[in-house]
Scaffold this active site. Structure first.
Site, mmCIF file in Angstrom:
data_model
loop_
_atom_site.group_PDB
_atom_site.id
_atom_site.type_symbol
_atom_site.label_atom_id
_atom_site.label_comp_id
_atom_site.label_asym_id
_atom_site.label_seq_id
_atom_site.Cartn_x
_atom_site.Cartn_y
_atom_site.Cartn_z
ATOM 1 N N ASP A 1 0.795 -1.193 -0.007
ATOM 2 C CA ASP A 1 0.073 0.198 0.043
ATOM 3 C C ASP A 1 0.755 1.337 0.048
ATOM 4 O O ASP A 1 1.748 1.462 0.951
ATOM 5 C CB ASP A 1 -0.896 0.088 1.290
ATOM 6 C CG ASP A 1 -2.115 1.020 1.201
ATOM 7 O OD1 ASP A 1 -1.940 1.992 0.293
ATOM 8 O OD2 ASP A 1 -2.678 1.059 2.069
ATOM 9 N N HIS B 1 -0.381 4.416 -0.194
ATOM 10 C CA HIS B 1 -1.396 5.410 0.383
ATOM 11 C C HIS B 1 -1.603 6.663 -0.535
ATOM 12 O O HIS B 1 -1.854 7.912 -0.075
ATOM 13 C CB HIS B 1 -0.886 5.635 1.903
ATOM 14 C CG HIS B 1 -1.187 4.718 2.732
ATOM 15 N ND1 HIS B 1 -0.416 3.685 3.340
ATOM 16 C CD2 HIS B 1 -2.501 4.529 3.405
ATOM 17 C CE1 HIS B 1 -1.115 3.045 4.118
ATOM 18 N NE2 HIS B 1 -2.205 3.437 4.060
ATOM 19 N N GLU C 1 -0.807 -0.777 -4.191
ATOM 20 C CA GLU C 1 -2.026 0.054 -4.304
ATOM 21 C C GLU C 1 -1.957 1.295 -4.042
ATOM 22 O O GLU C 1 -0.947 1.971 -3.452
ATOM 23 C CB GLU C 1 -2.666 -0.635 -2.997
ATOM 24 C CG GLU C 1 -4.039 0.123 -2.278
ATOM 25 C CD GLU C 1 -4.530 -0.401 -1.100
ATOM 26 O OE1 GLU C 1 -5.085 0.303 -0.510
ATOM 27 O OE2 GLU C 1 -4.261 -1.675 -0.785
ATOM 28 N N GLU D 1 -10.281 2.573 -2.879
ATOM 29 C CA GLU D 1 -11.003 2.859 -1.683
ATOM 30 C C GLU D 1 -11.284 4.388 -1.500
ATOM 31 O O GLU D 1 -12.131 4.758 -0.775
ATOM 32 C CB GLU D 1 -9.728 2.801 -0.229
ATOM 33 C CG GLU D 1 -8.615 3.707 -0.218
ATOM 34 C CD GLU D 1 -7.593 3.321 0.781
ATOM 35 O OE1 GLU D 1 -7.566 4.010 1.755
ATOM 36 O OE2 GLU D 1 -7.018 2.230 0.416
ATOM 37 N N HIS E 1 -12.374 -2.566 0.454
ATOM 38 C CA HIS E 1 -11.465 -1.917 1.535
ATOM 39 C C HIS E 1 -12.012 -1.640 2.781
ATOM 40 O O HIS E 1 -13.468 -1.726 2.913
ATOM 41 C CB HIS E 1 -11.130 -0.551 0.928
ATOM 42 C CG HIS E 1 -10.083 0.363 1.959
ATOM 43 N ND1 HIS E 1 -11.116 1.198 3.038
ATOM 44 C CD2 HIS E 1 -8.975 0.549 2.411
ATOM 45 C CE1 HIS E 1 -10.221 1.906 3.784
ATOM 46 N NE2 HIS E 1 -8.756 1.434 3.455
#
Length: 385
Positions: free
Chosen positions: A206, A208, A233, A259, A309
């Protein structure tokens, strides 16, 4: 049956998971309530959304809770001129979930039966390590081994160094870069986790949404060199599909996004332009159970797997789980930890994720039974029933 109240519950944590959670209770004149959730990533956002939820009471009072689709559009369009995505969609999501919960309770059926019935009995999970234990090599090894020993076969983590004392979800995008030394640290951590987890555990990275295009490409290529990464991600912030396309064209590791996308309309370009290998809508943010089902069906037409998510509470996990029990193109569902105490603190009966599988709780609707005494005792700022 009529809706008589919409109540935001902003509840503090017992020390596990997020610091606070935002649930939404929709009450009816026949004493049946349904539960939704919005829990965001910051206290500021939680309080802003909780205040918006209170305003929806007058919009819905007297309405039939069985008219789920009609109510979805009523709430969604109420926020059109302030921007229907984001905060407005968060409110829509929570109430939609609560209405499905009510409908299931009225009919004596679990939500998945209202959506067409199961295509699978249990749901494969991916989970997160507690990265606060990653200060030493020993801490990493101990944490990853505990997850693997619990039966989980999918682990997601963010290996990239963050500002000291700043939570992963709160890190701001500024320059979007990362130094070579920080990159080396990230790849060394990823290699250690792969070595510890073994070859049969799927590792998900991830980012972010923190990086600019050249940095995201460089890090994605480095991850590919580490080898056997299942997805990369949110390599760039969610606002630009063009940036995502540039990264997509230059890295081989599979891409996952979603997400921070809201509603089916935000997912159309992702699918049409082939920008991701996985989509990961959040049922409490993207439009609720109704919208998650629609997004999953859209993705199915492209043979793109869906992996909801979830970094929040029990409604998030279970509502997404009810939808995923009914769709063919399911990959895994997310849980914030392999130990579900952060979810179970609000429930009278704990959830079952033994062996890395989520077993949906028995009972009508979502099947969740909330400990409202505990919640009321830990309520924040007057937001409670």
């Amino acid at each position: 049956m009529k809706i008589i109240d919409v109540v935001p519950w902003l509840v503090g944590s017992d020390g596990t998971g997020w610091g606070e959670y935002l649930f939404v209770e929709v009450r009816t004149d026949e004493g049946i309530s349904g539960w939704g959730e919005i829990t965001t990533t910051t206290p500021t956002a939680n309080r802003g959304i909780a205040a918006m939820v209170r305003q929806v009471k007058d919009l819905l009072a007297g309405d039939d809770p069985a008219r789920i689709e009609d109510t979805w559009h009523k709430i969604f369009r109420a926020f059109t001129y302030m921007g229907s995505r984001g905060a407005g969609t968060n409110v829509t999501s929570a109430i939609d979930i609560a209405l499905w919960d009510i409908r299931g309770k009225v009919l004596g059926l679990p939500v998945f039966d209202l959506l067409g019935g199961r295509v699978r009995d249990h749901l494969l999970i991916y989970t997160h390590p507690n990265q606060r234990r990653f200060g030493t090599r020993e801490g990493v090894v101990e944490e990853i081994r505990a997850i693997v020993d619990s039966g989980h076969t999918g682990i997601k983590f963010d290996p990239f160094p963050h500002q000291p004392g700043v939570a992963l979800a709160d890190d701001r995008y500024l320059g979007g870069g990362m130094s070579r030394a920080e990159e080396r640290q990230a790849m060394e951590l990823t290699a250690l986790i792969r070595e510890t987890a073994g070859p049969d555990v799927e590792l998900l990275i991830d980012a972010h949404g923190r990086f600019d295009v050249p940095t995201a490409i460089r890090l994605g290529q480095a991850l590919d060199d580490v080898g056997d990464i299942h997805w990369y991600e949110e390599p760039v912030p969610p606002e630009s599909y063009h940036a995502l396309q540039q990264v997509r064209e230059r890295v081989r590791v599979p891409i996952s996004v979603g997400e921070r996308l809201h509603t089916r309309w935000d997912f159309v370009p992702v699918l049409e332009k082939r920008l991701a290998d996985f989509v990961m809508p959040d049922v409490t943010w993207t439009g609720g159970i109704s919208e998650l089902k629609k997004i999953a069906t859209m993705a199915e037409a492209y043979y793109v797997p869906v992996s909801p998510h979830d970094a929040a509470g029990p409604v998030n996990l279970v509502a997404g789980g009810h939808v995923m029990a009914t769709v063919p193109n399911f990959y895994r569902i997310e849980s914030s930890r392999h130990d579900l105490s952060s979810y179970n603190q609000f429930l009278t009966t704990p959830l079952d994720n033994s062996g890395g599988l989520l077993r949906l709780p028995p009972g009508p609707g979502l099947g969740l039974d909330f400990d409202t005494d505990h919640m009321r005792a830990n309520a924040r700022d007057g937001f409670h029933g």
